[in-house]
Write an enzyme that holds these catalytic residues in place. Structure first.
Site, short mmCIF file in Angstrom:
data_model
loop_
_atom_site.label_atom_id
_atom_site.label_comp_id
_atom_site.label_asym_id
_atom_site.label_seq_id
_atom_site.Cartn_x
_atom_site.Cartn_y
_atom_site.Cartn_z
CB SER A 222 0.92 -121.09 26.53
OG SER A 222 1.75 -120.78 27.65
CE LYS B 296 0.16 -117.70 28.79
NZ LYS B 296 0.66 -118.79 29.68
#
Length: 206
Positions: free
Chosen positions: A127, A164
């Site tokens: 990701s 993230k």
């Protein structure tokens, strides 16, 4: 005190382990940190340090290693290495650096990272590939509950730990992936959410 570079690394590891956990490392932890395949390699270096008068060994005792210098002195040592805990599975409600979450410790060059990190975490998934963070990389994190908008963070969301990009504006928090195939994460009010650290760099096996 005339130590070889490897002996100095072992001594620095002993110091940091005792400062962090209150206990000297086990033989298994020394083997894992330095990549020794048998206890003989660890024992040889410990015996060399004992012969040079910097540690004392208690035979036939687990973790029978004692520093022969005050920890207050060792804290000022300008070593070039860090012994960073590698974090494995983190149970719900536990901090990243809980005792049960630490798999082992790795010796790394302290100058590889900025700011100075407190732990390593293995990346799972792709990701964050647009930021050059790949599956299997070891990400270095500095433990802190605070982060700025735009920083890459290590965060707890529910029962998992994720890496993230933090989007924090107007009281709204979003965790942004760096891969268009993934959707942002919007932590719910009732969800177990916390920032556990900020990204300091990574290690990748060749």
């Amino acid at each position: 005190m005339n130590l070889t570079p490897r002996q100095q690394q072992v001594l620095d590891f002993l110091r940091q382990q005792i400062q962090t956990t209150g206990l000297p490392p086990s033989m298994a932890e020394l083997m894992a940190a330095f990549g020794w395949s048998s206890p003989n390699g660890a024992a040889k270096h410990l015996q060399a340090l004992a012969a040079k008068g910097v540690i004392a060994l208690t035979p036939h005792k687990a973790r029978g290693i004692r520093l022969l210098e005050p920890l207050e002195t060792s804290r000022t040592t300008t070593a070039d290495t860090l012994a960073l805990p590698l974090v494995g599975r983190v149970a719900a409600g536990e901090p990243v650096l809980s005792m049960h979450a630490i798999e082992r410790r790795l010796i790394v060059d302290r100058w590889l990272f900025q700011p100075r990190p407190d732990f390593l975490l293995r990346v799972q998934g792709d990701s964050m590939i647009e930021d050059g963070i790949l599956d299997g990389d070891l990400v270095a994190g500095k433990a802190t509950p605070d982060a700025q908008h735009g920083q890459t963070v290590i965060a707890r969301v529910g029962e998992g730990i994720t890496i993230k990009r933090l989007h924090h504006q107007d009281g709204q928090i979003r965790l942004l992936p760096r891969n268009a195939a993934y959707a942002p994460i919007d932590p719910a009010v009732h969800e177990d959410f916390a920032i556990e650290g900020i990204y300091c760099g990574l290690l990748r096996r060749a």
